[in-house]
Design an enzyme around this catalytic site. Structure first.
Site, PDB file in Angstrom:
ATOM      1  N   TRP A 123      23.668  17.635   6.548  1.00  0.00           N
ATOM      2  CA  TRP A 123      22.733  18.961   5.989  1.00  0.00           C
ATOM      3  C   TRP A 123      22.025  19.406   7.238  1.00  0.00           C
ATOM      4  CZ3 TRP A 123      23.548  14.768   2.928  1.00  0.00           C
ATOM      5  CH2 TRP A 123      22.535  13.744   3.095  1.00  0.00           C
TER       6      TRP A 123
ATOM      7  N   GLU B 155      18.361  19.409  -0.565  1.00  0.00           N
ATOM      8  CA  GLU B 155      17.051  18.618  -1.112  1.00  0.00           C
ATOM      9  C   GLU B 155      17.290  18.622  -2.606  1.00  0.00           C
ATOM     10  OE1 GLU B 155      14.690  17.609   0.564  1.00  0.00           O
ATOM     11  OE2 GLU B 155      15.088  18.389   2.663  1.00  0.00           O
TER      12      GLU B 155
ATOM     13  N   TYR C 243       7.500  19.343  -3.593  1.00  0.00           N
ATOM     14  CA  TYR C 243       8.058  18.685  -2.469  1.00  0.00           C
ATOM     15  C   TYR C 243       9.251  19.460  -2.171  1.00  0.00           C
ATOM     16  CZ  TYR C 243      11.516  16.255  -0.206  1.00  0.00           C
ATOM     17  OH  TYR C 243      12.493  16.112   0.763  1.00  0.00           O
TER      18      TYR C 243
ATOM     19  N   ASP D 180       7.262  13.318  -0.613  1.00  0.00           N
ATOM     20  CA  ASP D 180       8.233  12.454  -1.048  1.00  0.00           C
ATOM     21  C   ASP D 180       7.791  11.029  -1.131  1.00  0.00           C
ATOM     22  OD1 ASP D 180       8.972  11.934   1.334  1.00  0.00           O
ATOM     23  OD2 ASP D 180      11.094  11.382   0.979  1.00  0.00           O
TER      24      ASP D 180
ATOM     25  N   CYS E 281       9.514   1.974   7.878  1.00  0.00           N
ATOM     26  CA  CYS E 281       8.070   1.865   7.030  1.00  0.00           C
ATOM     27  C   CYS E 281       8.618   1.634   5.649  1.00  0.00           C
ATOM     28  CB  CYS E 281       7.361   3.003   7.141  1.00  0.00           C
ATOM     29  SG  CYS E 281       5.698   2.983   6.508  1.00  0.00           S
TER      30      CYS E 281
ATOM     31  N   CYS F 117       7.044  -3.543  10.969  1.00  0.00           N
ATOM     32  CA  CYS F 117       6.039  -2.856  11.785  1.00  0.00           C
ATOM     33  C   CYS F 117       6.303  -3.181  13.275  1.00  0.00           C
ATOM     34  CB  CYS F 117       4.718  -3.555  11.297  1.00  0.00           C
ATOM     35  SG  CYS F 117       4.172  -2.920   9.755  1.00  0.00           S
TER      36      CYS F 117
ATOM     37  N   CYS G 199      -1.794   2.833  12.459  1.00  0.00           N
ATOM     38  CA  CYS G 199      -1.924   2.506  10.909  1.00  0.00           C
ATOM     39  C   CYS G 199      -3.076   1.701  10.634  1.00  0.00           C
ATOM     40  CB  CYS G 199      -0.436   1.781  10.817  1.00  0.00           C
ATOM     41  SG  CYS G 199      -0.224   1.504   9.051  1.00  0.00           S
TER      42      CYS G 199
END
Length: 342
Positions: free
Chosen positions: A21, A34, A117, A135, A189, A196, A205
């Site tokens: 997509w 979506e 969203y 989201d 994440c 990390c 962060c």
DNA sequence: GATGCGTGGCG
DNA sequence: TCGCCAAGCAT
């Protein structure tokens, strides 16, 4: 020093996933992708996206389709309201907008199946409108980068996420920025074991700085379960099973299930079944409730003064041959419409 | 604001 | 194994 937005977009340009997509920014394909990806993993959604676009190449093809055909294309994907809404939405876009999507956020939000969203995702990806697409991935990243200790599920928390997110989103490339965060959330994440050491925005962060990345996002505390004590009647006669329709309230509202009486304590439940032909008992967990249950054969049904609901007799095949655990499974298998059962 | 909706992957 | 939960939305 590079800004956090620059670092994210740079990382995206080097690492973006190659997804079907992403070949086009036309609203139709973005919209379909979506909707498919709502609460659905990329790998599960991919083949459906390909088949769907092949079967309904444009919003006009979709708007002219039968609901049956759309549901068939959706078969196995789950959340079938999405498929029905996708057809309604296509009809609206063709009927009211001449086949092209409205670009105003408010108008997108009015379309069936499109919430905050999805409206943000479409507006940012297709037309570079600077909306953050909150989201699950982006909620997680925002909660960590800004060390937000309020749950997203609270309306107050939601306001914080929206404010911070709107400030955060790149105004130059909002669509790429949203997709970058989704890729980052899917590969680095991560919810449980965030990588990390590989993160392009490690230095930005706030949660990582105080080693609280594992505690973000904060989840709404689970309510402790309420104990309930129910005596069920399994009344099977002439190949029919007695059911009652629930009131329009409570945990099984408007559904059909076995007749039952509720007691305020375990003691009273045990006292009530004393001397009766009970054959199965246990605990059933449902929606933060612990339901302690005892089931008895139904011959005593008429003598229960507490039984006020009207019985509905439903034809059921072969219930007498079912082993007890299977039968008991039926007790908590609520039926939306007793007439359709056989 | 809480709840229901579906399937598949994961530790 | 099985509870948790994943690119949410509608009611």
């Amino acid at each position: 020093m590079a800004s956090i937005q620059h670092s994210i977009l740079y990382w995206f340009d080097e690492n973006k996933r190659d997804l079907p997509w992403r070949e086009s920014k036309n609203p139709y394909s973005v919209w379909i992708s979506e909707i498919i990806l709502q609460q659905t993993r990329v790998e599960q959604g991919k083949p459906y996206y390909d088949r769907f676009m092949n079967r309904f190449p444009s919003v006009f093809d979709l708007a002219n389709a039968d609901e049956e055909d759309v549901l068939l294309a959706w078969k196995g994907l789950g959340y079938y309201t999405r498929a029905r809404n996708i057809l309604k939405c296509a009809k609206t876009i063709v009927g009211e907008y001449g086949g092209s999507f409205p670009k105003e956020r408010e108008e997108l939000l009015n379309l069936p199946g499109i919430g905050e969203y999805t409206a943000a995702a479409i507006a940012s990806i297709c037309w570079d409108q600077p909306y953050i697409a909150l989201d699950g991935n982006i909620i997680r990243i925002v909660s960590r980068v800004f060390n937000i200790d309020s749950p997203f599920s609270y309306s107050s928390g939601k306001a914080i996420f929206k404010t911070m997110g709107q400030e955060f989103v790149s105004k130059d490339r909002p669509g790429d920025f949203n997709q970058a965060l989704m890729d980052l959330g899917a590969s680095i994440c991560l919810p449980k074991s965030p990588r990390c050491d590989q993160c392009p925005i490690l230095g930005f962060c706030e949660a990582k700085k105080i080693n609280k990345q594992h505690e973000r996002p904060v989840k709404l505390a689970k309510r402790k379960p309420i104990n309930r004590f129910l005596l069920f009647f399994v009344h099977y006669k002439n190949k029919k099973l007695a059911l009652i329709k629930q009131e329009n309230s409570g945990i099984w509202k408007n559904l059909y299930l076995f007749p039952h009486v509720e007691y305020p304590s375990e003691h009273q439940l045990l006292e009530a079944k004393e001397g009766l032909d009970s054959f199965v008992s246990g605990i059933h967990l449902l929606s933060h409730q612990r339901i302690h249950y005892v089931a008895i054969k139904g011959e005593r049904l008429k003598k229960q003064e507490d039984m006020q609901q009207e019985l509905v007799w439903v034809p059921v095949k072969d219930i007498e041959n079912l082993p007890i655990p299977r039968l008991m499974a039926h007790i908590f298998e609520v039926w939306p419409n007793a007439k359709t059962q056989d």
